[in-house]
Scaffold this active site. Structure first.
Site, PDB file in Angstrom:
ATOM      1  N   CYS A 139       0.823  -1.205   0.000  1.00  0.00           N
ATOM      2  CA  CYS A 139       0.000   0.000   0.000  1.00  0.00           C
ATOM      3  C   CYS A 139       0.860   1.259   0.000  1.00  0.00           C
ATOM      4  O   CYS A 139       2.012   1.255   0.416  1.00  0.00           O
ATOM      5  CB  CYS A 139      -0.905   0.016   1.224  1.00  0.00           C
ATOM      6  SG  CYS A 139      -1.836  -1.507   1.452  1.00  0.00           S
ATOM      7  N   ARG A 142       3.454   1.544  -6.987  1.00  0.00           N
ATOM      8  CA  ARG A 142       3.444   0.426  -6.055  1.00  0.00           C
ATOM      9  C   ARG A 142       2.317  -0.562  -6.366  1.00  0.00           C
ATOM     10  O   ARG A 142       2.351  -1.704  -5.909  1.00  0.00           O
ATOM     11  CB  ARG A 142       3.287   0.953  -4.616  1.00  0.00           C
ATOM     12  CG  ARG A 142       4.424   1.857  -4.186  1.00  0.00           C
ATOM     13  CD  ARG A 142       4.095   2.595  -2.895  1.00  0.00           C
ATOM     14  NE  ARG A 142       4.145   1.720  -1.741  1.00  0.00           N
ATOM     15  CZ  ARG A 142       5.226   1.536  -0.987  1.00  0.00           C
ATOM     16  NH1 ARG A 142       6.364   2.128  -1.295  1.00  0.00           N
ATOM     17  NH2 ARG A 142       5.189   0.761   0.069  1.00  0.00           N
ATOM     18  N   TRP A 150      -3.636  -2.165  -1.529  1.00  0.00           N
ATOM     19  CA  TRP A 150      -3.466  -3.418  -2.272  1.00  0.00           C
ATOM     20  C   TRP A 150      -4.082  -4.489  -1.394  1.00  0.00           C
ATOM     21  O   TRP A 150      -3.560  -4.821  -0.346  1.00  0.00           O
ATOM     22  CB  TRP A 150      -1.981  -3.669  -2.539  1.00  0.00           C
ATOM     23  CG  TRP A 150      -1.696  -4.689  -3.572  1.00  0.00           C
ATOM     24  CD1 TRP A 150      -1.898  -4.580  -4.914  1.00  0.00           C
ATOM     25  CD2 TRP A 150      -1.130  -5.990  -3.364  1.00  0.00           C
ATOM     26  NE1 TRP A 150      -1.495  -5.728  -5.555  1.00  0.00           N
ATOM     27  CE2 TRP A 150      -1.005  -6.603  -4.630  1.00  0.00           C
ATOM     28  CE3 TRP A 150      -0.710  -6.692  -2.238  1.00  0.00           C
ATOM     29  CZ2 TRP A 150      -0.492  -7.882  -4.786  1.00  0.00           C
ATOM     30  CZ3 TRP A 150      -0.192  -7.968  -2.401  1.00  0.00           C
ATOM     31  CH2 TRP A 150      -0.087  -8.545  -3.669  1.00  0.00           C
ATOM     32  N   ASN A 166      -0.757   0.091   6.352  1.00  0.00           N
ATOM     33  CA  ASN A 166      -0.016  -0.751   5.417  1.00  0.00           C
ATOM     34  C   ASN A 166       0.474  -1.966   6.184  1.00  0.00           C
ATOM     35  O   ASN A 166       0.988  -1.834   7.294  1.00  0.00           O
ATOM     36  CB  ASN A 166       1.176   0.022   4.829  1.00  0.00           C
ATOM     37  CG  ASN A 166       1.921  -0.782   3.788  1.00  0.00           C
ATOM     38  OD1 ASN A 166       1.446  -1.818   3.337  1.00  0.00           O
ATOM     39  ND2 ASN A 166       3.092  -0.306   3.400  1.00  0.00           N
ATOM     40  N   GLY A 167       0.320  -3.168   5.609  1.00  0.00           N
ATOM     41  CA  GLY A 167       0.808  -4.370   6.264  1.00  0.00           C
ATOM     42  C   GLY A 167      -0.317  -5.320   6.631  1.00  0.00           C
ATOM     43  O   GLY A 167      -1.436  -5.226   6.119  1.00  0.00           O
ATOM     44  N   GLU A 211      16.544 -20.691 -13.769  1.00  0.00           N
ATOM     45  CA  GLU A 211      16.056 -19.331 -13.552  1.00  0.00           C
ATOM     46  C   GLU A 211      17.170 -18.319 -13.799  1.00  0.00           C
ATOM     47  O   GLU A 211      16.936 -17.250 -14.376  1.00  0.00           O
ATOM     48  CB  GLU A 211      15.498 -19.186 -12.134  1.00  0.00           C
ATOM     49  CG  GLU A 211      15.155 -17.761 -11.712  1.00  0.00           C
ATOM     50  CD  GLU A 211      14.060 -17.097 -12.527  1.00  0.00           C
ATOM     51  OE1 GLU A 211      13.855 -15.888 -12.350  1.00  0.00           O
ATOM     52  OE2 GLU A 211      13.411 -17.775 -13.361  1.00  0.00           O
ATOM     53  N   LYS A 253      16.928 -15.301 -16.620  1.00  0.00           N
ATOM     54  CA  LYS A 253      17.107 -13.876 -16.355  1.00  0.00           C
ATOM     55  C   LYS A 253      18.098 -13.262 -17.333  1.00  0.00           C
ATOM     56  O   LYS A 253      17.924 -12.132 -17.802  1.00  0.00           O
ATOM     57  CB  LYS A 253      17.599 -13.667 -14.909  1.00  0.00           C
ATOM     58  CG  LYS A 253      16.521 -13.825 -13.883  1.00  0.00           C
ATOM     59  CD  LYS A 253      15.495 -12.701 -13.983  1.00  0.00           C
ATOM     60  CE  LYS A 253      14.134 -13.121 -13.477  1.00  0.00           C
ATOM     61  NZ  LYS A 253      13.397 -14.036 -14.334  1.00  0.00           N
ATOM     62  N   GLU A 255      16.357 -12.930 -20.726  1.00  0.00           N
ATOM     63  CA  GLU A 255      15.353 -11.869 -20.720  1.00  0.00           C
ATOM     64  C   GLU A 255      15.994 -10.480 -20.762  1.00  0.00           C
ATOM     65  O   GLU A 255      15.511  -9.589 -21.466  1.00  0.00           O
ATOM     66  CB  GLU A 255      14.488 -11.972 -19.460  1.00  0.00           C
ATOM     67  CG  GLU A 255      13.540 -13.157 -19.425  1.00  0.00           C
ATOM     68  CD  GLU A 255      12.770 -13.226 -18.126  1.00  0.00           C
ATOM     69  OE1 GLU A 255      11.546 -13.391 -18.175  1.00  0.00           O
ATOM     70  OE2 GLU A 255      13.398 -13.114 -17.041  1.00  0.00           O
ATOM     71  N   HIS A 308      26.519 -36.084 -20.258  1.00  0.00           N
ATOM     72  CA  HIS A 308      25.700 -36.780 -21.253  1.00  0.00           C
ATOM     73  C   HIS A 308      25.497 -35.945 -22.516  1.00  0.00           C
ATOM     74  O   HIS A 308      24.565 -36.199 -23.277  1.00  0.00           O
ATOM     75  CB  HIS A 308      24.343 -37.156 -20.643  1.00  0.00           C
ATOM     76  CG  HIS A 308      24.445 -38.146 -19.525  1.00  0.00           C
ATOM     77  ND1 HIS A 308      24.686 -39.480 -19.736  1.00  0.00           N
ATOM     78  CD2 HIS A 308      24.378 -37.977 -18.181  1.00  0.00           C
ATOM     79  CE1 HIS A 308      24.732 -40.112 -18.577  1.00  0.00           C
ATOM     80  NE2 HIS A 308      24.563 -39.218 -17.611  1.00  0.00           N
ATOM     81  N   LYS A 344       4.507  -8.011 -18.984  1.00  0.00           N
ATOM     82  CA  LYS A 344       4.441  -8.451 -17.588  1.00  0.00           C
ATOM     83  C   LYS A 344       3.398  -9.541 -17.396  1.00  0.00           C
ATOM     84  O   LYS A 344       3.609 -10.489 -16.655  1.00  0.00           O
ATOM     85  CB  LYS A 344       4.118  -7.252 -16.684  1.00  0.00           C
ATOM     86  CG  LYS A 344       4.190  -7.575 -15.194  1.00  0.00           C
ATOM     87  CD  LYS A 344       5.594  -7.993 -14.788  1.00  0.00           C
ATOM     88  CE  LYS A 344       5.683  -8.406 -13.344  1.00  0.00           C
ATOM     89  NZ  LYS A 344       7.000  -8.998 -13.028  1.00  0.00           N
TER      90      LYS A 344
END
Length: 619
Positions: free
Chosen positions: A2, A30, A78, A105-106, A488, A492, A495, A511, A614
């Site tokens: 938030c 945010r 949020w 917030n939280g 991963e 990255k 990308e 192999h 996104k």
């Protein structure tokens, strides 16, 4: 994640509403799903709030203008507790005559118990949020004490979890009180005016003089100054500093890119995803998972559907869930799931993983699983999105909005949520590893601090990335949970830097892929901890020797204290020690930082890489 703004002033042209709305606009990056303001006017406290974007709030304020004010607070929410509705939007009211307004917030972990107490006393609630509980409590204490700072102090000691609270009261014009625990709050210092914000972006258009508050501190701002105390009432001081970047960079919080900012938000992403998942005894409690316990106990098979980075989180989950529950787990690329004639039935749990909750491939896989009679559970970072709505249950990651296209903090939050799910299933089944669930959760709560520590060590990784900017190909190796971390890391680099990168299971090297090794070839190797079962550590050290003997430049990610890798490593990147199964939460961080800085050294846009979006909303 938030956005929070507070303002008091006496000499500035314009009104508090102008300042608060500008601050909320600067915090839009945010992410949010509702917004609201509260102003202290001559008539008392006036509020307006609306679900949706700030434009909805602005339209409401134009239709029903609020009186001028020099004191105000504003919030972009949020959603966590309760959906994104007008009623659940902040501010919330409390005290006699609803003369107090509060934003938050939280997550207040013990709000259920506090709300039950208030309901028993006849208090009425208008929302589904944990925030309204805090508003009622602070309002009640103000009625008793007549001082907003003391009212806040009387309440915060009773709250558990992570929170930033801001409050105003009709009887205390020219005063805003804030409190923070495990959630950011910054003071902005002006001339005849002062500010509060969850980020300096909230007030960077007015001042660069800021004060960072410490943990468990309460701040009171007036037009003429600010004061800080601890939750125990003792005098305290924040840390004063000058903001060195301008308003144009404010939305990134001072970081050059959103991705860099989000990498540094990963301790909070992991920590917030763990919040509220256990009760007083340490047992896991997943209120969001609405599938009856007896049905979950009957699960005989788990299929994880996801794409890209989320699928690698699913691969980590496979190792962990099978280890803790002995339930067989399959990981399927969501876009292949419908077309491979999947074997699922009423005793299959299909777990989808999606940051946005709108990934079309994953959504169609969930719908297909439902048609086949399977139970469906979504791990998602976006409240109110489609995939959670189409699933039988949801386990939200609380990573906050992720703006950069290439995922970082959402990946760590997804792994964390998968761990929580696996431990919850182990607890329900009561089998061999159920007793370990509390111990693993306890160690998981230590991980955010270890990520914070690790982020402070990344100077050498950044240097490596800069002098490797001309590299044309990089390989990544790992075993067990290190294998998806290797993939991963390669993703990255693809990308962000647009260079060839591949992740392999280290045992697969001999192999075929070892043919790629030539003198100078950079190879990242994710080394399991020395205490990893099945002598995997020794086997990976042997893999390092194999490629080093063929001239590879070995970039080794190893735990603190692991000296076995040193003779065979061109570079050793240290990570804090942890249990083998939790290592992905740490091992992937240097790979993220490397990809970010290599791409930056090439002059590329790391937040919006070419050809990528996104949220993938086509199948």
């Amino acid at each position: 994640m938030c956005g929070i703004v507070g303002y008091v002033g006496r000499t500035m042209d314009g009104t508090a509403l102008d300042v608060v709305l500008e601050g909320l606009t600067r915090l839009e990056y945010r992410g949010y799903d509702s917004a609201g303001v509260a102003l202290v006017t001559d008539d008392g406290v006036s509020t307006e709030k609306r679900a949706g974007k700030l434009e909805n709030l602005r339209s409401a304020l134009e239709a029903h203008p609020l009186s001028d004010a020099r004191t105000g607070i504003g919030h972009t929410r949020w959603a966590t507790h309760g959906g994104p509705t007008d009623g659940n939007a902040h501010p919330h009211r409390g005290g006699e005559g609803d003369r107090l307004a509060l934003i938050h917030n939280g997550i207040i972990e013990n709000f259920h118990a506090l709300k039950k107490e208030l309901l028993a006393q006849g208090v009425e609630f208008r929302s589904e949020t944990d925030t309204e509980v805090a508003a009622k409590l602070v309002g009640r204490e103000y009625d008793r004490l007549g001082d907003l700072t003391e009212a806040m102090r009387a309440v915060v000691g009773r709250l558990e979890g992570a929170f930033t609270l801001l409050a105003v009261h009709a009887d205390s014009p020219g005063v805003v009180v804030g409190a923070r625990r495990n959630s950011p709050l910054v003071v902005g210092l002006g001339d005849g005016e002062n500010f509060l914000g969850s980020d300096v972006a909230a007030f960077i258009g007015y001042t660069r003089h800021a004060v960072e508050l410490g943990q468990d501190q309460i701040v009171t701002i007036t037009p003429d100054g600010h004061s800080v105390i601890g939750f125990d009432g003792s005098p305290a001081e924040g840390k004063a500093y000058e903001v060195t970047w301008d308003a144009a960079a404010a939305e990134k919080g001072g970081y050059e890119t959103f991705m860099e900012k989000e990498i540094h938000e990963q301790p909070h992403a992991v920590g917030d995803t763990l919040l509220g998942r256990t009760d007083e005894s340490g047992a896991l409690v997943l209120d969001e998972v609405r599938i009856p316990e007896e049905r979950l106990r009957a699960v005989e098979r788990i299929t994880i559907v996801a794409c890209g980075t989320a699928s690698y989180a699913g691969m980590v989950a496979k190792y962990a869930i099978e280890h803790w529950t002995r339930i067989p787990v399959e990981v399927a690329l969501a876009h292949e799931f419908r077309y491979c004639d999947p074997i699922v039935d009423e005793n299959t749990l299909v777990v989808s993983i999606s940051q946005s909750g709108e990934t079309m491939d994953t959504l169609m896989a969930v719908k297909h699983a439902t048609e086949l009679g399977a139970m469906t559970l979504s791990i998602c970072n976006t409240h109110g999105s489609t995939i959670p709505r189409e699933s039988d249950a949801v386990l939200y990651t609380h990573a906050g909005p992720e703006i950069a296209v290439a995922s970082t903090k959402a990946f760590l939050a997804q792994i964390t949520a998968c761990y929580v799910l696996g431990l919850y299933l182990a607890q329900l089944r009561g089998e061999t590893y159920a007793d370990d669930a509390k111990a693993v959760m306890a160690e998981l709560h230590e991980i955010p601090a270890k990520i914070e520590d690790l982020l402070g060590r990344m100077g050498r990784v950044e240097e490596m990335a800069e002098f490797m900017a001309d590299t044309r190909t990089v390989l990544f190796l790992g075993r067990n949970v290190g294998f998806p971390v290797a993939m991963e890391g390669a993703l990255k680099l693809k990308e962000l830097a647009y260079i060839h990168a591949e992740g392999f299971a280290a045992g697969e090297l001999k192999h075929g892929p070892i043919a790629l090794i030539e003198p100078g070839q950079p190879v990242f190797v994710v080394v399991p901890g020395p205490d990893t079962p099945h002598e995997l550590h020794k086997k990976v050290v042997s893999n390092i020797q194999e490629i080093r003997a063929r001239g590879a430049r070995t970039l080794v990610i190893a735990h603190d204290g692991d000296e076995d890798v040193v003779p065979f490593a061109s570079e050793v990147i240290r990570i804090p020690r942890c249990s083998p199964m939790l290592a992905p939460l740490l091992a992937v961080v240097p790979l993220q930082v490397f990809a970010l800085h290599l791409a930056s050294a090439k002059g590329l846009d790391v937040d919006q890489p070419r050809n990528l979006a996104k949220s993938v909303t086509v199948e």
